[in-house]
Design a protein around this motif. Structure first.
Motif, PDB file in Angstrom:
ATOM      1  N   CYS A 249      38.618  35.244  32.629  1.00 53.34           N
ATOM      2  CA  CYS A 249      38.657  36.702  32.402  1.00 53.34           C
ATOM      3  C   CYS A 249      39.949  37.343  32.884  1.00 53.34           C
ATOM      4  O   CYS A 249      40.197  38.521  32.609  1.00 53.34           O
ATOM      5  CB  CYS A 249      37.466  37.371  33.078  1.00 53.34           C
ATOM      6  SG  CYS A 249      37.419  37.101  34.873  1.00 53.34           S
TER       7      CYS A 249
ATOM      8  N   GLY B  60      40.274  41.069  34.098  1.00 58.41           N
ATOM      9  CA  GLY B  60      38.985  41.652  33.735  1.00 58.41           C
ATOM     10  C   GLY B  60      38.985  42.768  32.704  1.00 58.41           C
ATOM     11  O   GLY B  60      37.945  43.371  32.456  1.00 58.41           O
TER      12      GLY B  60
ATOM     13  N   ILE C 134      39.726  37.534  40.066  1.00 58.03           N
ATOM     14  CA  ILE C 134      38.321  37.884  40.349  1.00 58.03           C
ATOM     15  C   ILE C 134      38.250  39.233  41.070  1.00 58.03           C
ATOM     16  O   ILE C 134      37.457  40.105  40.718  1.00 58.03           O
ATOM     17  CB  ILE C 134      37.670  36.800  41.261  1.00 58.03           C
ATOM     18  CG1 ILE C 134      37.745  35.418  40.643  1.00 58.03           C
ATOM     19  CG2 ILE C 134      36.231  37.162  41.621  1.00 58.03           C
ATOM     20  CD1 ILE C 134      36.947  35.237  39.418  1.00 58.03           C
TER      21      ILE C 134
ATOM     22  N   THR D 198      39.103  42.060  38.780  1.00 63.70           N
ATOM     23  CA  THR D 198      37.994  42.315  37.840  1.00 63.70           C
ATOM     24  C   THR D 198      36.909  43.128  38.534  1.00 63.70           C
ATOM     25  O   THR D 198      36.380  44.091  37.964  1.00 63.70           O
ATOM     26  CB  THR D 198      37.422  40.979  37.315  1.00 63.70           C
ATOM     27  OG1 THR D 198      38.470  40.253  36.677  1.00 63.70           O
ATOM     28  CG2 THR D 198      36.285  41.206  36.326  1.00 63.70           C
ATOM     29  N   LYS D 199      36.598  42.752  39.783  1.00 63.75           N
ATOM     30  CA  LYS D 199      35.566  43.493  40.525  1.00 63.75           C
ATOM     31  C   LYS D 199      35.985  44.944  40.718  1.00 63.75           C
ATOM     32  O   LYS D 199      35.183  45.870  40.528  1.00 63.75           O
ATOM     33  CB  LYS D 199      35.326  42.828  41.889  1.00 63.75           C
ATOM     34  CG  LYS D 199      34.515  41.551  41.806  1.00 63.75           C
ATOM     35  CD  LYS D 199      34.299  40.964  43.201  1.00 63.75           C
ATOM     36  CE  LYS D 199      33.550  39.637  43.122  1.00 63.75           C
ATOM     37  NZ  LYS D 199      33.645  38.861  44.354  1.00 63.75           N
TER      38      LYS D 199
ATOM     39  N   VAL E 292      30.890  38.431  38.231  1.00 70.58           N
ATOM     40  CA  VAL E 292      32.153  37.676  38.237  1.00 70.58           C
ATOM     41  C   VAL E 292      32.083  36.563  39.277  1.00 70.58           C
ATOM     42  O   VAL E 292      31.595  36.788  40.379  1.00 70.58           O
ATOM     43  CB  VAL E 292      33.351  38.566  38.641  1.00 70.58           C
ATOM     44  CG1 VAL E 292      34.650  37.955  38.154  1.00 70.58           C
ATOM     45  CG2 VAL E 292      33.204  39.968  38.137  1.00 70.58           C
TER      46      VAL E 292
END
Ligand SMILES: C[S@@+](CC[C@H](N)C(=O)[O-])C[C@H]1O[C@@H](n2cnc3c(N)ncnc32)[C@H](O)[C@@H]1O
Length: 186
Positions: A22, A25, A48, A51-52, A64
Motif C-alpha cells: 500500500c 496508503g 505503514i 497509512t495509519k 494495516v
C-alpha cells in the motif's frame, strides 16, 4: 485503476478489499473513504505509519499491517485484490504459487486489479538499481488469469523522473474477474 474499481464493483454492500504493497496508503484510504472494507500491507514501517496517519486524518478505518509479499499468503477471502507498482518484487519462481493463493481466496465474481512493470527491448533499464525487483515479461501477468474473465488488459509506456533523470517505464495493467463455472457434470 482506483476509479475503475468503483465503476466495476461499487460498494453497494461492504466489499472486502486488500491493497498489496500500500506504500503511504493513498489508494487504501481512497477506497475506505468510498465505503470499502479495506485491509492493506506493506514491508515498510514508514509506509505503514503514514497509512495509519492518513486514515486517522480522514476519520476512516484501514486495517494495516507489515508483511513481506514473498512470505505472506491469504487465508481469508476478499472481494477485491488491488496492487499498484509492487508486484515486480515477487520473484519469478514464486509467482505461480502466490497468484494461485490470491485467486483461491477471492470470492466469486471478485476482481483483481494489478499493474506490473515489464521489460521491453526498446526501453533502457531505469537509472536507479533495485536489487530485489524483477520486472515481468510483457504479457506474463495475463497468463496467470487464463481461467478468469480478463475485463481489461493493456500495456502503457510512460515517462518518469523519479531519480532526477528522465527515463521510461513499460507497464502491463489488468483487471480480471473470477467467474463462476456454470458447467454441470453428466
Ligand atoms: C512504488 S511503491 C507503490 C506503493 C503504492 N502501491 C502506491 O501506488 O503508491 C512500492 C511499494 O512496495 C513496497 N514493497 C517493496 N518490497 C516489498 C515486499 N517484499 N513486500 C511488501 N511490500 C513491498 C515498498 O515498501 C513500497 O511501498
Amino acid at each position: 485503476m482506483c476509479l475503475r474499481v468503483l465503476e466495476l464493483m461499487p460498494p453497494t454492500t461492504r466489499l472486502k478489499l486488500l491493497d498489496i504493497g500500500c506504500g503511504e496508503g493513498k489508494d487504501a484510504v481512497f477506497f475506505a473513504r468510498n465505503g470499502y472494507d479495506v485491509t492493506a500491507f506493506d514491508i515498510s514501517d514508514a509506509g505503514i505509519e503514514k497509512t495509519k496517519h492518513l486514515a486517522d486524518n480522514a476519520g476512516i478505518q484501514v486495517k494495516v499491517f507489515k508483511a513481506d509479499i514473498l512470505d505472506y499468503r491469504l487465508d481469508t477471502n476478499f472481494d477485491i485484490l488491488f496492487s499498484s507498482g509492487v508486484l515486480h518484487y515477487v520473484k519469478p519462481q514464486l509467482r505461480e504459487e502466490i497468484f494461485s493463493n490470491y485467486k483461491q481466496f477471492t470470492n466469486p465474481n471478485g476482481l483483481h486489479i494489478f499493474n506490473v512493470f515489464v521489460n521491453k527491448p526498446f526501453i533502457d533499464p531505469p537509472p536507479e538499481k533495485e536489487p530485489t525487483a524483477c520486472k515481468w515479461v510483457s504479457g506474463e501477468l495475463f497468463t496467470h488469469y487464463h481461467d478468469w474473465l480478463i475485463q481489461e488488459c493493456s500495456e502503457v509506456i510512460f515517462d518518469c523522473d523519479s531519480s532526477g533523470i528522465l527515463h521510461q517505464h513499460a507497464m502491463n495493467k489488468m483487471i480480471a474477474q473470477k467467474c463462476q463455472c456454470k458447467r454441470t457434470q453428466k
